[in-house]
Design an enzyme around this catalytic site. Structure first.
Site, PDB file in Angstrom:
ATOM      1  N   GLU A 142       1.295  -1.376  -0.024  1.00 26.58           N
ATOM      2  CA  GLU A 142      -0.077  -0.031  -0.022  1.00 26.58           C
ATOM      3  C   GLU A 142       0.972   0.764   0.656  1.00 26.58           C
ATOM      4  O   GLU A 142       0.246   2.555  -1.008  1.00 26.58           O
ATOM      5  CB  GLU A 142      -1.651  -0.026   0.964  1.00 26.58           C
ATOM      6  CG  GLU A 142      -2.093   1.245   1.258  1.00 26.58           C
ATOM      7  CD  GLU A 142      -3.236   0.927   2.822  1.00 26.58           C
ATOM      8  OE1 GLU A 142      -2.797   0.037   3.287  1.00 26.58           O
ATOM      9  OE2 GLU A 142      -3.603   1.743   2.307  1.00 26.58           O
ATOM     10  N   GLU A 145       2.653   2.057  -3.343  1.00 21.78           N
ATOM     11  CA  GLU A 145       1.199   2.155  -4.412  1.00 21.78           C
ATOM     12  C   GLU A 145       0.881   3.837  -4.353  1.00 21.78           C
ATOM     13  O   GLU A 145       1.136   4.647  -4.735  1.00 21.78           O
ATOM     14  CB  GLU A 145      -0.364   1.593  -3.895  1.00 21.78           C
ATOM     15  CG  GLU A 145      -1.176   2.017  -5.066  1.00 21.78           C
ATOM     16  CD  GLU A 145      -2.827   1.243  -3.880  1.00 21.78           C
ATOM     17  OE1 GLU A 145      -2.378   0.609  -3.367  1.00 21.78           O
ATOM     18  OE2 GLU A 145      -3.616   1.551  -5.028  1.00 21.78           O
ATOM     19  N   CYS A 163      -8.300  -1.236   4.658  1.00 22.48           N
ATOM     20  CA  CYS A 163      -7.436  -2.235   5.586  1.00 22.48           C
ATOM     21  C   CYS A 163      -9.012  -3.002   6.453  1.00 22.48           C
ATOM     22  O   CYS A 163      -9.597  -3.867   6.676  1.00 22.48           O
ATOM     23  CB  CYS A 163      -6.132  -2.284   6.239  1.00 22.48           C
ATOM     24  SG  CYS A 163      -5.897  -0.924   6.924  1.00 22.48           S
ATOM     25  N   SER A 183      -7.322   2.217  -1.773  1.00 21.50           N
ATOM     26  CA  SER A 183      -5.656   1.766  -2.533  1.00 21.50           C
ATOM     27  C   SER A 183      -6.270   0.127  -2.732  1.00 21.50           C
ATOM     28  O   SER A 183      -7.500  -0.713  -2.954  1.00 21.50           O
ATOM     29  CB  SER A 183      -5.306   1.170  -0.537  1.00 21.50           C
ATOM     30  OG  SER A 183      -3.953  -0.011  -1.278  1.00 21.50           O
ATOM     31  N   LYS A 222     -15.195  -9.024   8.867  1.00 25.91           N
ATOM     32  CA  LYS A 222     -13.503  -9.864   8.476  1.00 25.91           C
ATOM     33  C   LYS A 222     -14.868 -11.138   7.956  1.00 25.91           C
ATOM     34  O   LYS A 222     -14.620 -11.572   7.101  1.00 25.91           O
ATOM     35  CB  LYS A 222     -13.069  -9.866   9.391  1.00 25.91           C
ATOM     36  CG  LYS A 222     -11.629  -8.873   9.663  1.00 25.91           C
ATOM     37  CD  LYS A 222     -10.909  -8.633   8.420  1.00 25.91           C
ATOM     38  CE  LYS A 222      -9.916  -6.872   8.562  1.00 25.91           C
ATOM     39  NZ  LYS A 222      -9.638  -6.959   7.473  1.00 25.91           N
ATOM     40  N   GLU A 225     -15.793 -10.068   4.984  1.00 26.31           N
ATOM     41  CA  GLU A 225     -14.438 -10.194   3.840  1.00 26.31           C
ATOM     42  C   GLU A 225     -14.675 -11.074   3.437  1.00 26.31           C
ATOM     43  O   GLU A 225     -14.055 -11.009   2.232  1.00 26.31           O
ATOM     44  CB  GLU A 225     -13.699  -9.174   4.423  1.00 26.31           C
ATOM     45  CG  GLU A 225     -12.367  -8.767   3.740  1.00 26.31           C
ATOM     46  CD  GLU A 225     -11.257  -8.156   3.880  1.00 26.31           C
ATOM     47  OE1 GLU A 225     -10.759  -8.211   5.534  1.00 26.31           O
ATOM     48  OE2 GLU A 225     -10.390  -8.342   4.141  1.00 26.31           O
TER      49      GLU A 225
HETATM   50 FE1  SF4 Z   1     -11.182  -3.097  12.565  1.00 30.38          FE
HETATM   51 FE2  SF4 Z   1     -13.167  -4.302  11.276  1.00 30.38          FE
HETATM   52 FE3  SF4 Z   1     -13.220  -2.277  13.763  1.00 30.38          FE
HETATM   53 FE4  SF4 Z   1     -12.601  -2.304  10.865  1.00 30.38          FE
HETATM   54  S1  SF4 Z   1     -15.413  -2.921  11.013  1.00 30.38           S
HETATM   55  S2  SF4 Z   1     -12.196  -0.324  12.276  1.00 30.38           S
HETATM   56  S3  SF4 Z   1     -11.330  -3.740  10.602  1.00 30.38           S
HETATM   57  S4  SF4 Z   1     -12.490  -4.095  13.732  1.00 30.38           S
END
Ligand code: SF4
Length: 449
Positions: A142, A145, A163, A183, A222, A225
């Site tokens: 990143e 980039e 992220c 990114s 996540k 994700e």
């Molecule tokens: Fe971190 Fe997940 Fe909260 Fe985003 S949603 S700030 S990645 S814990």
């Protein structure tokens, strides 16, 4: 602000991150308040429209009744561990090691990295690796980039961090015109999974189809994700369409339940180190768990790349990007170029900067959805007070900064396992192999949430 005609956040059965027990809901409205005022999602919704959850789980963190919960994947992970045909590789995100001990009655901010690793070994997993390793890798990809966008004068600026999957989905849903700002680097978890089933498998002589990748994270988003279509880069590379980069995400709370159910004496465990190849991290990789951590890590790397020198002392404890202020700004001199950066938590705060156009006065913008960053993700322990008070958040943040200070390696560029993976497998940041496995694409979800 539009009235959506509801008292609380609707949760649909197909939500991969969150579930709701309506029998426990008292319609108190705490969930909707946080979703509207801190996350900003409910503020975009109109009555009768399908609700566009970004899966951050801050509604769960705000629910005093336990009606909202993060979905549980523990049963599937236990089965994989018991299956002799499977090799279970667990990676732990930076914030887990400063939250887990709270589940065992220890004070907020207890740094339990070594005991966390030992607990996973006692639970029978085959390898324990560190997502902070992939955080270092994220910084190289990143950061490179960013330098390319800054120095070529061609790429879209400001560059937004990518992220936090809740932030990424927020942009895809409500500001698809801003997708070029994101990114292209995958999140550390996205990179880690792709590399375990390619690089790690190759070095260890493992069959990628035998490997089950599990991430322990503070985060409910996540869980969404890893289901994204783009997170099948290993399967695409090997011609096995069913092969996913990451198989399961467990939260800090789920790991704690597992340890408790197996009666492992967490408080008395002897610390154990991570396994090698993808288990070493710099202090910069560790502070990813905090608001401002990605920015500080990126600045250390960018400074060294531009000047050829070790990061200046100032960047090893860079105060302008630290702390619980919701929007922070700084200007950093990188060689000839002045770089303006912003650090934001809470997508609603980012929305305000997008709406008033201020966001375009920056070169690089870090956005984390949860208050104080991942240290207060929805999968972290909540304690008696809901949501967790800032005092607890600050203790977790302090623990990661103290760990950074005591790490012998402070910059992602100096991590020997990162140097090794580029030498043996990836070649260089943004190489064709890195683009294939470590970068991703996003899509407009404005019509399809
Ligand atoms: Fe971190 Fe997940 Fe909260 Fe985003 S949603 S700030 S990645 S814990």
């Amino acid at each position: 602000m539009a009235d959506i005609g509801l008292n609380c956040v609707p949760v649909y059965p197909d939500n991969p991150s969150i579930e709701k027990n309506m029998a426990l809901c008292t319609s108190c409205g705490h969930c909707l308040a946080v979703c509207r005022e801190e996350i900003g999602v409910a503020a975009h919704m109109t009555a009768g429209e399908r609700f566009a959850c970004v899966h951050c789980g801050q509604c769960v963190a705000a629910c005093p009744e336990g009606a909202l919960r993060v979905r549980d994947s523990l049963q599937a992970v236990r089965q994989a561990v018991q299956d002799p045909e499977k090799v279970v590789v667990v990676s732990t995100a930076p914030a887990v090691r400063v939250g887990l001990a709270e589940c065992f009655g220890e004070p907020a901010g207890t740094f339990a990295e070594g005991r966390m690793v030992q607990a996973l070994r006692a639970l029978g997993v085959n390898y324990v690796l560190d997502v902070a390793f992939a955080a270092d890798l994220t910084i190289l990809e990143e950061g490179t980039e960013l330098l390319k966008r800054l120095l070529s004068g061609k790429g879209t600026l400001p560059q937004f961090t990518s992220c936090c999957p809740a932030w990424v989905k927020y942009i895809e849903t409500f500001h698809p015109e801003r997708i070029p700002n994101l990114s292209s680097a995958k999140s550390p978890i996205g990179m880690q999974g792709a590399l375990i089933k390619t690089y790690f498998a190759g070095q260890m002589g493992l069959d990628p189809e035998q490997i089950v990748t599990v991430t322990v994270a503070p985060c409910s988003a996540k869980k969404f994700e890893i289901t994204r279509e783009e997170q099948g880069s290993v399967g695409a590379l090997l011609g096995i369409p069913t092969l996913r980069d990451n198989d399961y995400v467990l939260t800090t709370n789920e790991l704690a339940h597992w340890i408790q159910e197996e009666k492992i004496p967490f408080r008395d465990l002897e610390p154990s180190p991570f396994d090698s190849l993808m288990g070493e991290s710099s202090g910069a990789g560790l502070i990813f768990g905090n608001t401002g951590g990605v920015m500080e890590a990126a600045l250390r790397m960018a400074y060294s790349s531009v000047t050829g020198k070790a990061p200046a002392e100032l960047l090893l404890s860079y105060q302008p990007v630290r702390g619980m202020e919701q929007i922070k700004e700084a200007v950093v001199q990188l060689g000839e170029r002045e770089v303006r950066v912003a650090i934001i938590y809470g997508t609603r705060a980012a929305e305000q900067l997008i709406q008033n156009g201020q966001i375009d006065s920056f070169d690089f913008v870090e956005v984390m959805t949860c208050p104080g960053g991942c240290i207060s993700g929805a999968g972290q322990p909540s304690g008696k007070v809901v949501p967790v008070p800032d005092q607890v958040r600050e203790r977790r943040i302090g623990a990661l900064y103290r760990a950074d200070q005591t790490r012998s390696i402070r910059s992602s560029l100096d991590n020997p396992e990162i140097k090794q993976i580029y030498d043996k497998f990836l070649d260089h940041p943004l190489s064709p192999q890195a683009e294939r496995l470590l970068h991703t694409a996003y899509h407009d979800r404005s019509e399809s949430h």
